[in-house]
Design an enzyme around this catalytic site. Structure first.
Site, PDB file in Angstrom:
ATOM      1  N   ASP A   1     -13.717   5.812   2.068  1.00  0.00           N
ATOM      2  CA  ASP A   1     -12.594   5.730   3.003  1.00  0.00           C
ATOM      3  C   ASP A   1     -11.835   7.048   3.120  1.00  0.00           C
ATOM      4  O   ASP A   1     -11.345   7.389   4.189  1.00  0.00           O
ATOM      5  CB  ASP A   1     -11.635   4.613   2.593  1.00  0.00           C
ATOM      6  CG  ASP A   1     -10.615   4.356   3.685  1.00  0.00           C
ATOM      7  OD1 ASP A   1     -11.035   4.155   4.838  1.00  0.00           O
ATOM      8  OD2 ASP A   1      -9.410   4.404   3.402  1.00  0.00           O
ATOM      9  N   ASP A   2     -11.742   7.797   2.012  1.00  0.00           N
ATOM     10  CA  ASP A   2     -10.999   9.069   2.066  1.00  0.00           C
ATOM     11  C   ASP A   2     -11.693  10.043   3.004  1.00  0.00           C
ATOM     12  O   ASP A   2     -11.047  10.825   3.692  1.00  0.00           O
ATOM     13  CB  ASP A   2     -10.916   9.706   0.675  1.00  0.00           C
ATOM     14  CG  ASP A   2     -10.396   8.727  -0.329  1.00  0.00           C
ATOM     15  OD1 ASP A   2      -9.277   8.252  -0.143  1.00  0.00           O
ATOM     16  OD2 ASP A   2     -11.138   8.384  -1.276  1.00  0.00           O
TER      17      ASP A   2
ATOM     18  N   TYR B   1       0.836  -1.188   0.000  1.00  0.00           N
ATOM     19  CA  TYR B   1       0.000   0.000   0.000  1.00  0.00           C
ATOM     20  C   TYR B   1       0.881   1.253   0.000  1.00  0.00           C
ATOM     21  O   TYR B   1       1.983   1.213  -0.537  1.00  0.00           O
ATOM     22  CB  TYR B   1      -1.017  -0.072   1.170  1.00  0.00           C
ATOM     23  CG  TYR B   1      -2.151   0.839   0.848  1.00  0.00           C
ATOM     24  CD1 TYR B   1      -2.936   0.631  -0.294  1.00  0.00           C
ATOM     25  CD2 TYR B   1      -2.385   1.968   1.599  1.00  0.00           C
ATOM     26  CE1 TYR B   1      -3.914   1.525  -0.663  1.00  0.00           C
ATOM     27  CE2 TYR B   1      -3.379   2.871   1.237  1.00  0.00           C
ATOM     28  CZ  TYR B   1      -4.124   2.648   0.106  1.00  0.00           C
ATOM     29  OH  TYR B   1      -5.082   3.546  -0.268  1.00  0.00           O
TER      30      TYR B   1
ATOM     31  N   LYS C   1      -5.891  -2.002  -1.374  1.00  0.00           N
ATOM     32  CA  LYS C   1      -6.777  -1.895  -0.193  1.00  0.00           C
ATOM     33  C   LYS C   1      -7.393  -3.252   0.130  1.00  0.00           C
ATOM     34  O   LYS C   1      -7.537  -3.614   1.296  1.00  0.00           O
ATOM     35  CB  LYS C   1      -7.883  -0.875  -0.469  1.00  0.00           C
ATOM     36  CG  LYS C   1      -7.374   0.543  -0.356  1.00  0.00           C
ATOM     37  CD  LYS C   1      -8.123   1.336   0.692  1.00  0.00           C
ATOM     38  CE  LYS C   1      -7.231   2.401   1.270  1.00  0.00           C
ATOM     39  NZ  LYS C   1      -7.906   3.627   1.677  1.00  0.00           N
TER      40      LYS C   1
ATOM     41  N   GLU D   1     -13.424   4.881  -3.230  1.00  0.00           N
ATOM     42  CA  GLU D   1     -12.009   5.119  -2.966  1.00  0.00           C
ATOM     43  C   GLU D   1     -11.393   6.061  -3.989  1.00  0.00           C
ATOM     44  O   GLU D   1     -11.508   5.823  -5.191  1.00  0.00           O
ATOM     45  CB  GLU D   1     -11.315   3.746  -3.052  1.00  0.00           C
ATOM     46  CG  GLU D   1      -9.887   3.733  -2.688  1.00  0.00           C
ATOM     47  CD  GLU D   1      -9.661   4.027  -1.221  1.00  0.00           C
ATOM     48  OE1 GLU D   1     -10.466   3.602  -0.379  1.00  0.00           O
ATOM     49  OE2 GLU D   1      -8.681   4.709  -0.929  1.00  0.00           O
ATOM     50  N   ASP D   2     -10.759   7.110  -3.510  1.00  0.00           N
ATOM     51  CA  ASP D   2      -9.998   8.017  -4.375  1.00  0.00           C
ATOM     52  C   ASP D   2     -10.794   8.560  -5.560  1.00  0.00           C
ATOM     53  O   ASP D   2     -10.299   8.619  -6.695  1.00  0.00           O
ATOM     54  CB  ASP D   2      -8.689   7.337  -4.838  1.00  0.00           C
ATOM     55  CG  ASP D   2      -7.649   7.330  -3.719  1.00  0.00           C
ATOM     56  OD1 ASP D   2      -7.962   7.827  -2.629  1.00  0.00           O
ATOM     57  OD2 ASP D   2      -6.542   6.824  -3.926  1.00  0.00           O
TER      58      ASP D   2
ATOM     59  N   ARG E   1      -8.682  10.813  -8.274  1.00  0.00           N
ATOM     60  CA  ARG E   1      -7.695  11.492  -7.427  1.00  0.00           C
ATOM     61  C   ARG E   1      -6.991  10.428  -6.600  1.00  0.00           C
ATOM     62  O   ARG E   1      -7.389  10.131  -5.497  1.00  0.00           O
ATOM     63  CB  ARG E   1      -8.398  12.525  -6.543  1.00  0.00           C
ATOM     64  CG  ARG E   1      -7.493  13.572  -5.965  1.00  0.00           C
ATOM     65  CD  ARG E   1      -7.492  13.537  -4.460  1.00  0.00           C
ATOM     66  NE  ARG E   1      -7.168  12.203  -3.975  1.00  0.00           N
ATOM     67  CZ  ARG E   1      -7.586  11.683  -2.832  1.00  0.00           C
ATOM     68  NH1 ARG E   1      -8.398  12.340  -2.081  1.00  0.00           N
ATOM     69  NH2 ARG E   1      -7.230  10.465  -2.444  1.00  0.00           N
TER      70      ARG E   1
ATOM     71  N   ASN F   1      -0.301  12.283   1.651  1.00  0.00           N
ATOM     72  CA  ASN F   1       0.427  11.169   1.018  1.00  0.00           C
ATOM     73  C   ASN F   1       0.662  11.497  -0.443  1.00  0.00           C
ATOM     74  O   ASN F   1      -0.086  12.292  -1.015  1.00  0.00           O
ATOM     75  CB  ASN F   1      -0.425   9.889   1.090  1.00  0.00           C
ATOM     76  CG  ASN F   1      -0.592   9.389   2.500  1.00  0.00           C
ATOM     77  OD1 ASN F   1       0.312   9.453   3.290  1.00  0.00           O
ATOM     78  ND2 ASN F   1      -1.782   8.897   2.803  1.00  0.00           N
TER      79      ASN F   1
HETATM   80  P1  NAD Z   1      -8.535  16.924  -2.146  1.00  0.00           P
HETATM   81  O1  NAD Z   1      -7.985  17.185  -3.486  1.00  0.00           O
HETATM   82  O2  NAD Z   1      -9.982  16.685  -1.970  1.00  0.00           O
HETATM   83  O3  NAD Z   1      -8.170  18.172  -1.187  1.00  0.00           O
HETATM   84  C1  NAD Z   1      -6.997  18.913  -1.222  1.00  0.00           C
HETATM   85  C2  NAD Z   1      -7.288  20.253  -0.589  1.00  0.00           C
HETATM   86  O4  NAD Z   1      -6.083  20.971  -0.444  1.00  0.00           O
HETATM   87  C3  NAD Z   1      -8.212  21.129  -1.414  1.00  0.00           C
HETATM   88  O5  NAD Z   1      -9.189  21.738  -0.563  1.00  0.00           O
HETATM   89  C4  NAD Z   1      -7.301  22.225  -1.931  1.00  0.00           C
HETATM   90  O6  NAD Z   1      -7.976  23.457  -2.068  1.00  0.00           O
HETATM   91  C5  NAD Z   1      -6.294  22.307  -0.824  1.00  0.00           C
HETATM   92  N1  NAD Z   1      -5.052  22.926  -1.237  1.00  0.00           N
HETATM   93  C6  NAD Z   1      -4.395  22.780  -2.398  1.00  0.00           C
HETATM   94  N2  NAD Z   1      -3.304  23.575  -2.405  1.00  0.00           N
HETATM   95  C7  NAD Z   1      -3.277  24.196  -1.219  1.00  0.00           C
HETATM   96  C8  NAD Z   1      -2.406  25.135  -0.641  1.00  0.00           C
HETATM   97  N3  NAD Z   1      -1.335  25.573  -1.295  1.00  0.00           N
HETATM   98  N4  NAD Z   1      -2.680  25.577   0.587  1.00  0.00           N
HETATM   99  C9  NAD Z   1      -3.756  25.134   1.246  1.00  0.00           C
HETATM  100  N5  NAD Z   1      -4.618  24.249   0.753  1.00  0.00           N
HETATM  101  C10 NAD Z   1      -4.377  23.789  -0.478  1.00  0.00           C
HETATM  102  O7  NAD Z   1      -7.729  15.723  -1.538  1.00  0.00           O
HETATM  103  P2  NAD Z   1      -8.064  14.879  -0.217  1.00  0.00           P
HETATM  104  O8  NAD Z   1      -8.782  13.641  -0.550  1.00  0.00           O
HETATM  105  O9  NAD Z   1      -8.691  15.761   0.789  1.00  0.00           O
HETATM  106  O10 NAD Z   1      -6.595  14.455   0.212  1.00  0.00           O
HETATM  107  C11 NAD Z   1      -5.647  15.448   0.568  1.00  0.00           C
HETATM  108  C12 NAD Z   1      -4.378  14.776   1.030  1.00  0.00           C
HETATM  109  O11 NAD Z   1      -4.652  14.029   2.198  1.00  0.00           O
HETATM  110  C13 NAD Z   1      -3.763  13.794   0.030  1.00  0.00           C
HETATM  111  O12 NAD Z   1      -2.376  13.965  -0.031  1.00  0.00           O
HETATM  112  C14 NAD Z   1      -4.056  12.448   0.621  1.00  0.00           C
HETATM  113  O13 NAD Z   1      -3.049  11.510   0.329  1.00  0.00           O
HETATM  114  C15 NAD Z   1      -4.058  12.766   2.087  1.00  0.00           C
HETATM  115  N6  NAD Z   1      -4.798  11.772   2.842  1.00  0.00           N
HETATM  116  C16 NAD Z   1      -4.167  11.198   3.888  1.00  0.00           C
HETATM  117  C17 NAD Z   1      -4.793  10.222   4.613  1.00  0.00           C
HETATM  118  C18 NAD Z   1      -4.087   9.620   5.788  1.00  0.00           C
HETATM  119  O14 NAD Z   1      -3.025   9.997   6.104  1.00  0.00           O
HETATM  120  N7  NAD Z   1      -4.651   8.677   6.489  1.00  0.00           N
HETATM  121  C19 NAD Z   1      -6.054   9.798   4.240  1.00  0.00           C
HETATM  122  C20 NAD Z   1      -6.697  10.416   3.167  1.00  0.00           C
HETATM  123  C21 NAD Z   1      -6.055  11.408   2.471  1.00  0.00           C
END
Ligand code: NAD
Length: 553
Positions: free
Chosen positions: A268-269, A103, A174, A245-246, A156, A408
């Site tokens: 899950d996200d 993963y 997953k 997912e994603d 995404r 991530n």
């Molecule tokens: P998403 O695309 O829905 O959200 C990203 C957000 O970041 C958007 O609101 C965007 O406007 C904002 N953004 C972009 N550039 C920015 C900046 N310069 N300053 C501030 N905000 C900014 O994506 P998501 O599904 O919400 O995932 C976001 C991140 O979280 C990914 O990297 C994902 O891997 C990570 N994530 C981690 C876990 C975990 O650690 N368990 C779980 C899910 C997602």
């Protein structure tokens, strides 16, 4: 944990080379001499008979010689296609080592290059051409008793953007964790990509790209297709759990809202991430002495993950006695355009619930200084977005600032573990999305806890599958988060880690599975009749990778 269940392992009618080519039934060099004689395997295998443990040891030995993580990923994928039992034995016994390969983060690299490393389908690929006959297409899958589908549209993938059909790597990964950690037998699991095109120019221009070469479907064309898929999947596989997912944020919230009251599904996200982060916050109280309801949280990134986390935190704070308005007022967001506040007219609907009255603030450090949060959470997929000034400011007004850099893969993390500890003189309670090695600072070893969704979704899935849940409520994730927080050992907290060691995640998933199943029965949401002993019932279904004898002794 040793469960003796052999669910799903029925003696095959396969013989000879065909048997060796069936990953679910193949034992390879572990076929004993009687099986070799009676199952027409003589001469097809080298002489020596090995145990499953010896085979798994050979796998680990082979992995050591692979030059990089992607090569290890490919080797394990090939193993899963050859001998499922050895694959899961190795994964179960070496979780901490192999999770980052099967993963995140390696799976991200694998998805980027999926078209180039493709060898076998390993899941189903549905396209817009399948409209009107998705149920018939799903019946082509070689197992009829599927109970969990993880589905993506590749919109995404992790923090990597639109990867089209290459995104299938995520459902595959997953579901491997559903089995290895959540004990859901492999033949109950089906990875699917809804290939609705891609807007990724690099993929569209790649002659080896495996997906449909067209721009992404949108609007009714898209949602009608997903609707048909959800209905068809439930028709073909009764008692099904669908994990979304994603999906890109603009689709993720809408899809969840549309289907969560109709079928058994979750995202899950949004929800799994929320539960794992909530668990980390609840566990942090044992280090900082500050209860969840007393936290003030500042999120960087207001996407699916950030808003999903805040929404669940609000539910948890309400359970702890705050009103919904009071709870919302404790969650603030900064997105790419600055502080999410009421005056803004450019906010997507999912952000509006957290747009509070406040003067606009352009940058993170300004928001940190103005709001003085107790916790800073990064879900922006922007590497380095937690700058030194912001993290140092957190340490000015918090004895133990919570700094969660959750994006991530590793390359997108808002700051490194080492930076968080250095900029706060070792006082930060740090958690991340991707794994970081322990950090030595000021003579102390800090172990960064990884807020890995793998702590939550396999256990949640186990509980939902075992009880045959009809719906998935937010309470499921509150219960899962609370159970996870309770299971963080003091030894982890002593090193600053808010999560149990990864080695414990299978045992943790079993506990979460039991807690979730109990809740589903309590709320009357189970299709399965309630057993007298829930733990024994869940245990009996918990998949253990082991060989079963194919011949009577
Ligand atoms: P998403 O695309 O829905 O959200 C990203 C957000 O970041 C958007 O609101 C965007 O406007 C904002 N953004 C972009 N550039 C920015 C900046 N310069 N300053 C501030 N905000 C900014 O994506 P998501 O599904 O919400 O995932 C976001 C991140 O979280 C990914 O990297 C994902 O891997 C990570 N994530 C981690 C876990 C975990 O650690 N368990 C779980 C899910 C997602």
């Amino acid at each position: 944990m040793s469960h003796q269940s052999t669910v799903g392992a029925t003696p095959p009618s396969l013989r000879g080379a065909e048997l060796l080519r069936a990953p679910r039934f193949n034992k390879g060099t572990a076929f004993d001499s009687k099986e070799r004689a009676e199952l027409r395997l003589r001469g097809l295998l080298p002489h020596r008979v090995f145990t499953l443990e010896e085979q798994a040891a050979r796998v680990m030995r082979n992995l050591e010689h692979k030059p990089d993580p992607l090569e290890r990923y490919l080797y394990l994928a090939e193993l899963a296609d050859r001998n499922e039992t050895v694959f899961y034995r190795a994964l179960v016994d070496h979780v901490a080592e192999l999770l980052p390969i099967v993963y995140t983060p390696t799976v991200g690299e694998a998805c980027k290059r999926f078209a180039h490393i493709y060898t076998r389908p390993r899941g189903m690929y549905l396209t817009l051409d399948d409209r009107g006959r998705i149920a018939a297409v799903l019946r082509n899958w070689n197992e009829s008793g599927v109970r969990v589908i993880v589905v993506t549209d590749g919109g995404r993938i992790l923090g990597l953007g639109d990867l089209g059909a290459n995104g299938i790597g995520i459902p595959i990964g997953k579901l491997a964790l559903y089995t290895a950690l959540g004990g859901v037998a492999p033949h109950l699991c089906l990875p699917i990509v809804l290939d609705v095109g891609t807007d990724n120019r690099e993929l569209l221009d790649d002659p080896l790209y495996i997906g449909v070469r067209r721009p992404r479907a949108r609007g009714a064309e898209y949602s009608d297709f997903v609707d048909e898929f959800v209905a068809a999947a439930n028709e073909v596989f009764p008692g099904l759990l669908i994990q979304f997912e994603d999906f890109a944020t603009e689709n993720a919230f809408g899809l969840l809202a549309r289907h969560r009251d109709r079928v058994c599904c979750f995202n899950d996200d949004i929800q799994g991430t929320a539960a794992v982060v909530l668990a980390g916050l609840e566990a942090s109280a044992r280090i900082t002495g500050r209860a969840l309801a007393d936290q003030r949280l500042l999120f960087l990134g207001a996407g699916a993950a950030g808003v999903g986390i805040a929404t669940l935190i609000v539910s948890a704070m309400v359970q702890a006695g705050l009103s919904e308005d009071q709870a919302r007022a404790r969650c603030w967001f900064v997105d790419s355009k600055g502080l999410v506040c009421a005056a803004r007219t450019d906010l997507a609907p999912h952000k509006r619930a957290f747009a509070h009255e406040h003067a606009p603030i352009a940058d993170l450090v300004g928001a940190v200084r103005a709001l003085q949060p107790t916790a800073l959470l990064g879900l922006s997929a922007q590497a380095g977005a937690f700058d030194e000034a912001s993290v140092r400011a957190m340490a000015e007004f918090n004895e133990r600032p919570l700094v969660f850099a959750l994006s991530n893969p590793t390359s997108k993390a808002e700051c490194t573990a080492e930076q968080a500890y250095r900029w706060t003189c070792g006082r930060a309670v740090f958690a991340s999305g991707s794994p970081w090695a322990p950090v030595e600072f000021d003579g102390r070893t800090h172990v960064p806890g990884q807020g890995n969704n793998a702590y939550i979704f396999p256990g949640v899935g186990l509980g939902l599958v075992a009880s045959r849940a009809r719906r998935v409520t937010d309470e499921v994730f509150l219960v899962a988060a609370r159970r996870l927080a309770q299971l963080v050992p003091q030894a982890s907290l002593d090193h600053g880690s808010l999560y149990p060691p990864l080695e414990a995640v299978r045992a943790v998933s079993f506990e979460i599975g039991c807690a979730v199943a109990e809740l589903v029965w309590k709320r009357g949401l189970a299709e399965e009749p309630e057993p007298a002993d829930v733990r024994a019932f869940v245990r009996a279904q918990f998949y253990e990778p082991q060989y079963v004898p194919y011949l009577a002794p």
